[in-house]
Design a protein around this motif. Structure first.
Motif, PDB file in Angstrom:
ATOM      1  N   ARG A  20       0.950  -1.516   0.070  1.00  0.00           N
ATOM      2  CA  ARG A  20      -0.089   0.118   0.060  1.00  0.00           C
ATOM      3  C   ARG A  20       1.023   1.186  -0.300  1.00  0.00           C
ATOM      4  O   ARG A  20       0.563   2.236  -0.702  1.00  0.00           O
ATOM      5  N   PRO A  25      -1.078  -2.148  -6.024  1.00  0.00           N
ATOM      6  CA  PRO A  25      -2.439  -2.150  -5.980  1.00  0.00           C
ATOM      7  C   PRO A  25      -2.809  -3.622  -5.009  1.00  0.00           C
ATOM      8  O   PRO A  25      -2.058  -4.608  -5.364  1.00  0.00           O
ATOM      9  N   THR A  68      -9.581  -1.229   1.426  1.00  0.00           N
ATOM     10  CA  THR A  68      -9.903   0.062   1.547  1.00  0.00           C
ATOM     11  C   THR A  68     -10.908   0.245   0.286  1.00  0.00           C
ATOM     12  O   THR A  68     -11.489  -0.765  -0.358  1.00  0.00           O
ATOM     13  N   THR A  69     -11.780   1.376   0.411  1.00  0.00           N
ATOM     14  CA  THR A  69     -12.690   1.649  -0.695  1.00  0.00           C
ATOM     15  C   THR A  69     -12.187   1.559  -2.073  1.00  0.00           C
ATOM     16  O   THR A  69     -13.215   1.212  -3.082  1.00  0.00           O
ATOM     17  N   GLU A  70     -11.109   1.725  -2.354  1.00  0.00           N
ATOM     18  CA  GLU A  70     -10.304   1.579  -3.731  1.00  0.00           C
ATOM     19  C   GLU A  70      -9.889   0.210  -3.990  1.00  0.00           C
ATOM     20  O   GLU A  70      -9.413   0.019  -4.960  1.00  0.00           O
ATOM     21  N   GLU A  71      -9.929  -0.720  -2.942  1.00  0.00           N
ATOM     22  CA  GLU A  71      -9.186  -2.053  -3.129  1.00  0.00           C
ATOM     23  C   GLU A  71     -10.473  -3.151  -3.635  1.00  0.00           C
ATOM     24  O   GLU A  71     -11.408  -3.008  -3.169  1.00  0.00           O
ATOM     25  N   PHE A  72     -10.265  -3.930  -4.296  1.00  0.00           N
ATOM     26  CA  PHE A  72     -11.244  -5.041  -4.668  1.00  0.00           C
ATOM     27  C   PHE A  72     -11.083  -6.202  -3.553  1.00  0.00           C
ATOM     28  O   PHE A  72     -10.308  -6.636  -3.598  1.00  0.00           O
ATOM     29  N   VAL A  90     -10.240  -6.825 -13.326  1.00  0.00           N
ATOM     30  CA  VAL A  90      -9.422  -5.838 -12.504  1.00  0.00           C
ATOM     31  C   VAL A  90      -8.213  -6.023 -12.711  1.00  0.00           C
ATOM     32  O   VAL A  90      -7.374  -4.752 -12.949  1.00  0.00           O
ATOM     33  N   TYR A  94      -5.714  -2.430 -14.049  1.00  0.00           N
ATOM     34  CA  TYR A  94      -4.528  -2.121 -13.452  1.00  0.00           C
ATOM     35  C   TYR A  94      -3.498  -2.090 -14.158  1.00  0.00           C
ATOM     36  O   TYR A  94      -2.169  -1.990 -13.747  1.00  0.00           O
ATOM     37  N   ASN A 192       0.834  -6.475  -8.933  1.00  0.00           N
ATOM     38  CA  ASN A 192      -0.452  -6.635  -8.162  1.00  0.00           C
ATOM     39  C   ASN A 192      -0.247  -7.412  -7.009  1.00  0.00           C
ATOM     40  O   ASN A 192       0.562  -8.302  -6.993  1.00  0.00           O
TER      41      ASN A 192
END
Length: 196
Positions: A20, A25, A68-72, A90, A94, A192
């Protein structure tokens, strides 16, 4: 399997934090099945009994894993994270080229996902100190099989920490770019992390 569960968990926490901070990502994978097991397919044909059932406490993500809100967070119904999921979409978003794989079991979900990643032309890097198998023997054989597919597939968390430090340094010094291109085989932005 290096160390015990608590040691692997602490290493995995540090890997997640490091990724992070360095802009790698993170994608989280969770296997889940309906209580009726209607979606479990052939998974009960082997030694494994019912597992990852919705509503079971042990099916939930570990308390320290908080996407987090931006992680899948991708939920899967089979061992491979690619099979019947949106993972490929996804990864393309990226522009991923190399996947860092951690989790368990090494010989089941990690192995099946690594094979499918290989078939989809991704480089795989399995963090050997962040994986556990159904047995030590199965863990070792799975690592050997994945290394057979890609000779640079097996790495440790220390390799990732070094890569991340060089990635951060490269933002300030372009001469560091060759180091992670040599180790990871791609541009510095396209890595990733998948948690299984």
């Amino acid at each position: 399997m290096p160390g015990g569960r608590a040691e692997r968990m602490n290493i995995a926490k540090k890997v997640l934090e490091t990724c992070r901070k360095s802009g790698i990502p993170c994608v989280f994978i969770q296997e889940v099945h309906k209580p009726s097991l209607v979606d479990i397919g052939r998974e009960l044909d082997g030694a494994e009994g019912p597992h990852c059932v919705e509503g079971w406490a042990e099916t939930e993500l570990a308390s320290w894993i908080k996407p987090t809100t931006e992680e899948f967070l991708i939920r899967k119904r089979r061992y491979s994270a690619f099979f019947g999921t949106e993972l490929e979409i996804v990864l393309k978003a990226y522009k991923a080229e190399t996947l860092l794989l951690i989790g368990g079991f090494t010989d089941v979900c990690v192995h099946y996902t690594a094979v499918d990643a290989h078939q989809h032309d991704y480089r795989i890097r399995v963090l050997t100190d962040c994986c556990a198998g159904s047995s030590r023997r199965a863990h070792d054989y799975a690592l050997e099989a994945m290394n057979y597919l890609q000779r640079d597939a097996l790495v440790t968390s220390e390799d990732v920490f070094k890569y991340a430090a060089e990635k951060i340094a490269a933002k300030e010094d372009v001469s560091a770019v060759w180091t992670y291109r040599r180790l990871w085989g791609q541009s510095e932005t396209n890595v990733n992390l998948g948690l299984f």
